[in-house]
Design a protein around this motif. Sequence first.
Motif, PDB file in Angstrom:
ATOM      1  N   VAL A 130       1.909   2.326  -3.246  1.00  0.00           N
ATOM      2  CA  VAL A 130       2.549   1.216  -2.539  1.00  0.00           C
ATOM      3  C   VAL A 130       2.934   1.667  -1.136  1.00  0.00           C
ATOM      4  N   GLY A 131       2.716   0.772  -0.162  1.00  0.00           N
ATOM      5  CA  GLY A 131       3.080   1.059   1.214  1.00  0.00           C
ATOM      6  C   GLY A 131       3.462  -0.211   1.937  1.00  0.00           C
ATOM      7  N   LEU A 132       3.561  -0.135   3.252  1.00  0.00           N
ATOM      8  CA  LEU A 132       3.931  -1.287   4.066  1.00  0.00           C
ATOM      9  C   LEU A 132       2.722  -1.805   4.839  1.00  0.00           C
ATOM     10  N   ALA A 133       2.672  -3.114   5.007  1.00  0.00           N
ATOM     11  CA  ALA A 133       1.510  -3.749   5.618  1.00  0.00           C
ATOM     12  C   ALA A 133       1.397  -3.481   7.114  1.00  0.00           C
ATOM     13  N   ASP A 134       2.476  -2.993   7.740  1.00  0.00           N
ATOM     14  CA  ASP A 134       2.415  -2.740   9.182  1.00  0.00           C
ATOM     15  C   ASP A 134       1.879  -1.349   9.506  1.00  0.00           C
ATOM     16  N   ASN A 135       1.449  -0.614   8.491  1.00  0.00           N
ATOM     17  CA  ASN A 135       0.852   0.714   8.638  1.00  0.00           C
ATOM     18  C   ASN A 135       1.871   1.791   8.991  1.00  0.00           C
ATOM     19  N   SER A 136       3.164   1.460   8.982  1.00  0.00           N
ATOM     20  CA  SER A 136       4.178   2.471   9.256  1.00  0.00           C
ATOM     21  C   SER A 136       4.389   3.399   8.069  1.00  0.00           C
ATOM     22  N   LEU A 137       3.979   2.937   6.883  1.00  0.00           N
ATOM     23  CA  LEU A 137       4.131   3.735   5.672  1.00  0.00           C
ATOM     24  C   LEU A 137       2.907   3.484   4.791  1.00  0.00           C
ATOM     25  N   ARG A 140       1.332   5.210  -0.991  1.00  0.00           N
ATOM     26  CA  ARG A 140       1.408   6.455  -1.749  1.00  0.00           C
ATOM     27  C   ARG A 140       2.128   6.167  -3.050  1.00  0.00           C
ATOM     28  N   SER A 141       2.095   7.110  -3.960  1.00  0.00           N
ATOM     29  CA  SER A 141       2.789   6.959  -5.236  1.00  0.00           C
ATOM     30  C   SER A 141       3.966   7.928  -5.279  1.00  0.00           C
TER      31      SER A 141
END
Length: 291
Positions: A130-137, A140-141
Amino acid sequence: MITPADLRARAEALAGPLPPLLAAAEHLATTVLLGEHGRRRPGMGDEFWQYRPAQAGDEMRMVDWRRSARSDIHFVREKEWQAAQSVVIWVDRGQSMQFASSDTLQTKSLVARTIALATAVLLTRGGERVGLADNSLPPRSGELQLLRLAEALSQDDETTEYGAPETRGMIAHSRAVFLSDFLGDISPARAALTKAADKGVKGALVQVLDPAEEAFPYDGRTIFESVGGTIRFETQKARDLRDRYLDRLAERKEELRSLARLTGWQYEVHHTDHSATAALLWLYQAMDRVH
């Protein structure tokens, strides 16, 4: 070389601001499911899932002869699908999400963030990335990723009145979750879902609304002002606006529903005076439906 004491101090400093949001998300997640994310479907994996009757096209090596010996037909032993998926989350941080019509209600922003993080808890503990859609994160698990997500979702809001869905972090053929009131210009949402469809990304839209935004309980002289202060409108007859407002809201919902249907996404409305458990359960199940 970092010492255990230094490491613990850094960890406590990182986690310090997070407990309220993360604790709320953890509690919400436990009300929906205890255990793994439900990925009950056949596919590549190591765990046995079910027996099924052999079909034309099945290779002989797929037949479970021990199980078949107890019947007049041949059975195939299927494994459970276990491939980890990447899921990116976007939560609207626009000023409009800070609205709450009553002191007894949480803001749309807090409700959306809690549901988003609780979804991440369920997916992460089911082995998903799981991450963020803005590519800041990036997706990852692991538990550390949940801390990172909680930190990111706890950051201050944007100064814009309405947020625009992010797509920079979308990975081809992954999944996505968007949470917003979707009351601003719909063009950014349409563009984001179109781009998602081009990448083979499917997901779920959750429209988070305050009960007052759904019912429009205003009468007489009323001043309507946006949370960010950029929009202000005064009327002497608020009730006269009610039907037109409700028609526009119904149109917006239908636009979102149609957009989701055309792009293979799921759509749901959640009101901040309702239990977040229902929204989380719907979203949790939606992640399986959009495979």
